[in-house]
Design an enzyme around this catalytic site. Structure first.
Site, PDB file in Angstrom:
ATOM      1  NE  ARG A 102       9.210 -57.355   7.592  1.00  0.00           N
ATOM      2  CZ  ARG A 102      10.140 -57.000   6.727  1.00  0.00           C
ATOM      3  NH1 ARG A 102      11.194 -57.655   6.769  1.00  0.00           N
ATOM      4  NH2 ARG A 102      10.037 -55.731   6.233  1.00  0.00           N
ATOM      5  CG  HIS A 129       6.467 -53.503   3.039  1.00  0.00           C
ATOM      6  ND1 HIS A 129       6.380 -53.011   4.143  1.00  0.00           N
ATOM      7  CD2 HIS A 129       7.882 -53.814   2.690  1.00  0.00           C
ATOM      8  CE1 HIS A 129       7.707 -53.173   4.741  1.00  0.00           C
ATOM      9  NE2 HIS A 129       8.456 -53.574   3.754  1.00  0.00           N
ATOM     10  CD  GLN A 132       9.957 -49.846   1.006  1.00  0.00           C
ATOM     11  OE1 GLN A 132      10.533 -50.673   1.988  1.00  0.00           O
ATOM     12  NE2 GLN A 132      10.569 -49.009   0.651  1.00  0.00           N
ATOM     13  CG  ASP A 224      10.306 -56.434  -3.873  1.00  0.00           C
ATOM     14  OD1 ASP A 224      11.455 -56.604  -3.431  1.00  0.00           O
ATOM     15  OD2 ASP A 224       9.375 -56.582  -3.382  1.00  0.00           O
ATOM     16  CB  CYS A 264      11.321 -52.133  -0.923  1.00  0.00           C
ATOM     17  SG  CYS A 264      11.456 -53.799  -1.412  1.00  0.00           S
ATOM     18  NE  ARG A 292      10.033 -48.968   5.578  1.00  0.00           N
ATOM     19  CZ  ARG A 292      10.142 -50.156   5.722  1.00  0.00           C
ATOM     20  NH1 ARG A 292      10.850 -50.771   4.761  1.00  0.00           N
ATOM     21  NH2 ARG A 292       9.659 -50.772   6.694  1.00  0.00           N
TER      22      ARG A 292
HETATM   23  N1   CP Z   1      12.404 -52.973   2.790  1.00  0.00           N
HETATM   24  C1   CP Z   1      12.219 -53.634   3.897  1.00  0.00           C
HETATM   25  O1   CP Z   1      11.159 -53.883   4.292  1.00  0.00           O
HETATM   26  O2   CP Z   1      13.486 -54.145   4.032  1.00  0.00           O
HETATM   27  P1   CP Z   1      13.667 -55.132   5.164  1.00  0.00           P
HETATM   28  O3   CP Z   1      13.126 -56.773   5.050  1.00  0.00           O
HETATM   29  O4   CP Z   1      15.167 -55.233   5.736  1.00  0.00           O
HETATM   30  O5   CP Z   1      12.972 -54.623   6.716  1.00  0.00           O
HETATM   31  N1  NVA Z   2       8.616 -58.347  -1.418  1.00  0.00           N
HETATM   32  C1  NVA Z   2       9.862 -58.767  -0.537  1.00  0.00           C
HETATM   33  C2  NVA Z   2       9.980 -57.315   0.380  1.00  0.00           C
HETATM   34  C3  NVA Z   2      10.865 -57.321   1.221  1.00  0.00           C
HETATM   35  C4  NVA Z   2      11.138 -56.180   1.927  1.00  0.00           C
HETATM   36  C5  NVA Z   2       9.422 -59.777   0.584  1.00  0.00           C
HETATM   37  O1  NVA Z   2       8.059 -59.867   0.925  1.00  0.00           O
HETATM   38  O2  NVA Z   2      10.209 -60.606   0.829  1.00  0.00           O
END
Ligand code: CP
Ligand code: NVA
Length: 307
Positions: A102, A129, A132, A224, A264, A292
């Site tokens: 990530r 993502h 997701q 989101d 998400c 997930r």
């Molecule tokens: N939706 C998602 O990726 O959640 P987290 O940021 O908690 O991993």
């Molecule tokens: N768009 C959000 C998604 C989190 C899972 C971010 O990138 O923070």
């Protein structure tokens, strides 16, 4: 299948194949127990940003199937700061069976994949993502049977989650509509990829400013956060622009009667999504989060070539 960086790196048939495997593994999880397909395998979990779902679902996906996971915190490996990404990729390739990362900059997960001899999974970047999106498609499919012919509407920021959702939706034949304020459009490159994928499947993409027009006839309404991780200094500015894009009962009542509401998570309750909708009859946010786990088991099984 070597890495899993973006859904658009795969053909629609390959994506559907992973989703079919996810359906099978989910059934086994609840009915017969998980097969030990990942025995002897360890997945490194590299995080430059916080996480609940991604961290726990990948860790559990590995453990359920007989493998293990190793969490590497943002301060620990200092991706590109303490050590070059190319070196990290080559070192980890000799220790573990796969890595999930990530990152802030999408180029960093691409760089990891370039230098790695083990599978690399994009666990969220500033651009996309994809894990997701796999869970999202699985959730929509569970409700409506298949994505083909559905109307999937995203209301809010044209962010990483929106990009991957658009790509998977149109790949699988669903029409995709997004309503977002001016200045918060999806990246042009994502729109161009979306157009190609839609042309191939016959799906339609519609870009709107008006959320009310966007949700008309929607089977799924998705939102989101208005401020993604890494954009915190823009929070006040965004909080001023996005309120007309809130998914609330009024907006949901303008969609199909059987529409599902998706997010998400983490949700900023009563900002992009009101409490009554998040906890109401249209909401699928928790089954979506749980998916997930099942979607990622299928991704891992394909990358490890064990199913
Ligand atoms: N939706 C998602 O990726 O959640 P987290 O940021 O908690 O991993
Ligand atoms: N768009 C959000 C998604 C989190 C899972 C971010 O990138 O923070």
């Amino acid at each position: 299948m070597k890495h899993f960086l973006d859904v658009s790196d795969y053909s629609p048939a390959e994506i559907q194949d992973i989703l079919n495997l996810a359906v099978r593994l989910k059934k086994e999880h609840f009915e017969r127990g998980n097969p030990p397909l990942f025995k002897g395998k360890v997945l490194a979990l590299i995080f430059q940003k916080p996480s609940l779902r991604t961290r726990v679902s990948f860790d559990m996906a590995m453990r359920h199937m007989g493998g293990d996971a190793l969490y590497l915190s943002p301060s620990e490996i200092g991706l590109g700061k303490r050590e070059a990404i190319s070196d990290i990729a080559r070192v980890l390739s000799g220790y573990v069976s796969g890595m999930m990362a990530r990152v802030f900059d999408h180029a960093h997960v691409v760089e990891l994949a370039k230098w790695s001899s083990i599978p690399v999974i994009n666990g969220l970047s500033d651009y996309s993502h994809p894990c997701q999106a796999m869970a999202d498609a699985l959730t929509i499919q569970e409700k409506f049977g298949e994505l083909k012919g559905l109307n999937v509407t995203y209301v809010g920021d044209g962010n990483n989650v929106a990009v991957s959702l658009m790509h998977i939706a149109v790949m699988l034949g669903a029409n995709f509509t997004i309503a977002n304020p001016e200045g918060y459009d999806m990246p042009v490159v994502a729109q161009e990829i979306g157009a190609k994928l839609a042309a191939a499947s016959g799906a339609k993409i519609t870009y709107l400013r008006d959320p009310h027009a966007a949700v008309k006839d929607a089977h799924a309404i998705y939102t989101d956060t208005w401020t993604s991780m890494g954009q915190e200094e823009e929070t006040a500015k965004r909080e001023a622009v996005f309120p007309p894009y809130q998914v609330n009962e009024k907006l949901v009542s303008e969609a199909r009667k059987d529409a599902i509401v998706m997010h998400c998570l983490p949700a900023h309750r009563n900002h992009e999504l009101t409490d009554d909708v998040a906890d109401g009859e249209h909401s699928v946010i928790f089954p979506q989060a749980h998916n997930r786990l099942h979607a990622q088991k299928a991704i891992l099984a394909r990358l490890f070539e064990v199913a």
